[in-house]
Design an enzyme around this catalytic site. Sequence first.
Site, PDB file in Angstrom:
ATOM      1  N   ARG A  92     -34.464  59.034 -19.539  1.00  0.00           N
ATOM      2  CA  ARG A  92     -34.393  60.348 -19.948  1.00  0.00           C
ATOM      3  C   ARG A  92     -34.698  60.377 -21.428  1.00  0.00           C
ATOM      4  O   ARG A  92     -34.528  59.493 -22.140  1.00  0.00           O
ATOM      5  CB  ARG A  92     -32.900  61.123 -19.589  1.00  0.00           C
ATOM      6  N   THR A  93     -35.104  61.574 -21.837  1.00  0.00           N
ATOM      7  CA  THR A  93     -35.470  61.837 -23.161  1.00  0.00           C
ATOM      8  C   THR A  93     -33.800  62.284 -23.909  1.00  0.00           C
ATOM      9  O   THR A  93     -33.325  63.155 -23.185  1.00  0.00           O
ATOM     10  CB  THR A  93     -36.196  62.964 -23.599  1.00  0.00           C
ATOM     11  N   LEU A  94     -33.452  61.546 -24.651  1.00  0.00           N
ATOM     12  CA  LEU A  94     -31.960  61.706 -25.172  1.00  0.00           C
ATOM     13  C   LEU A  94     -32.313  62.799 -26.701  1.00  0.00           C
ATOM     14  O   LEU A  94     -31.207  63.354 -26.972  1.00  0.00           O
ATOM     15  CB  LEU A  94     -31.198  60.553 -25.339  1.00  0.00           C
TER      16      LEU A  94
END
Lengths: 299, 286
Positions: free
Chosen positions: A77-79
């Site tokens: 995921r994009t953190l």
Amino acid sequence: MQRGRSDVEELAEDESGEELLLSSDRSRQAHITSSSSAEASLRLAFAKFQSTVSAHSPMESNQAKPSLLASESDSQRTLSPYVTGTSVVALKYKDGILMAADMGGSYGSTLRYKSMSRMTPVGKHSLLGASGEISDFQEICKYLDELILHDSMWDDGNSLGPKEVHNYLTRVMYNRRNKFDPFWNSLVLGGVKKGEKYLGMVSMIGLSFVDDHVATGFGNHLARPILRDEWREDLSFEDGVKLLEKCMRVLLYRDRSAVNKLQIAKITEEGVTISQPYSLKTFWGFTAFNNPTAGAEGS
Amino acid sequence: MFRNQYDTDVTTWSPAGRLFQVEYAMEAVKQGSAAIGLRSKTHVVLACVNKAQSELSSHQRKIFKVDDHIGVAIAGLTADGRVLSRYMRSECINYSFTYESPLPVGRLVVQLADKAQVCTQRSWKRPYGVGLLVAGLDESGAHLYYNCPSGNYFEYQAFAIGSRSQAAKTYLERRFESFNDSSRDELVKDALIAVRETLQGETLKSSICTVAVVGINEDGTNEPFHILDQDAVQKLIDAFEIVKEPATEAPAAAEPEGADGAGASDAAQDPPAPAAADEGAAPMEI
């Protein structure tokens, strides 16, 4: 789609005809962590997502503790965003919509790229501007290209207008946020169709609204007050550009991520025109600029 | 002994290049009671004849609202028609969820036709036994389509399907050139006359027909697809004086147009009205 979702979820999504929303594969996605059960990992992701949202610095690291990174290495995921663009400012004017964005691409706080074009036409009637993660913006552009291609392939005299594109983007953004994998952008969508001007915004969590003038990021704090004071319904093109430049100049002075190279885009019934990049005249000799922290507590 | 060897499944061609199962499905459309559609620049009117299965039952619904801007009239297997209208409803609602705007009619019709076409090319399926008249509005104006079990679709100015639809078609063919500039009410009137043509001797009453309209009003607002209520239809039948007099026969069919403005005098219409009221009390009116 190798992203560790259950088959049931995938089926449900396929049925809703939104599979195109899923097929992204980006290199900059960070690995997330996890404990054994899927539920626990979701809860963890949610907690991390929230902490990331509340963090102000784009580069604030939210790397999970190695001890929590035990398994489920396939969940990506994009953190946090990597290369970002700053504010977009847009307003309605007499004949359509005007939009301005500078061309900087920041790698954290490093002004790393200087020719990022962050505004693009979408079909015949719409104009999209984006701030936030540049790669996500490029991915969104891919979706929109496909959307417009399939729409025009019907060749039946119907076409998606700005309202439709805006709603589509809202669905895309909200859908991704619900996967805890948001597109890290604020999007501005303007357009004209059948004499109807349209200007709207979508945030990274799928919040959307329309207004006579909008601005993302710092622009929301620095440009909107100016626009509230000076915007008029019957603004001419020249006055509109002047107003946008005034906003962009304030942003250039006060937003450290802004760069002095910007484009202005115009959309009217005739179509989209995006200006060549240019710079604003600035004057840095104001005494307030010499020692900006003077008088501030602790200086 | 001379049994057709080529009609046992949909995917088998006859040497003459025909697909009998598909043709049989199209035959099923002709068995159903008639449905009629006609369109002007701004409006589309659907009308159908309601037939009850038995004396003791009510009739089945043949006109369905799909969305505010689209409606269908069906002829053939009602059950198949309901399945397809449910499909159309869900396509419309999904489109408006994603785009917050109405699904263009032509696109829905293509999707529907593709769905029907698949059934003509799979050995384990059967074609839908229903024809659909799809009426709708989109940004390119008012449209009327006919969707056939074969997967074909056609756009029409006016069309009729179902049993004895030929009589209605003959009437529509005579009149269709003026439809484009017709007003809403003129269209409704022509629809009712076309329905009457399919009745063959039976008197036209609101209890045996359904009329639905969708269109753009003169002030630019939309008239959403809706089925006219029975009383309103009966009033129109009375006002238009389109119930055939026993004396005047088929050649006089076009007469009512001649006597256009004569809506006021409906002395001759008195008898049908109470009859209609009786019929209105039919069991389980939907």
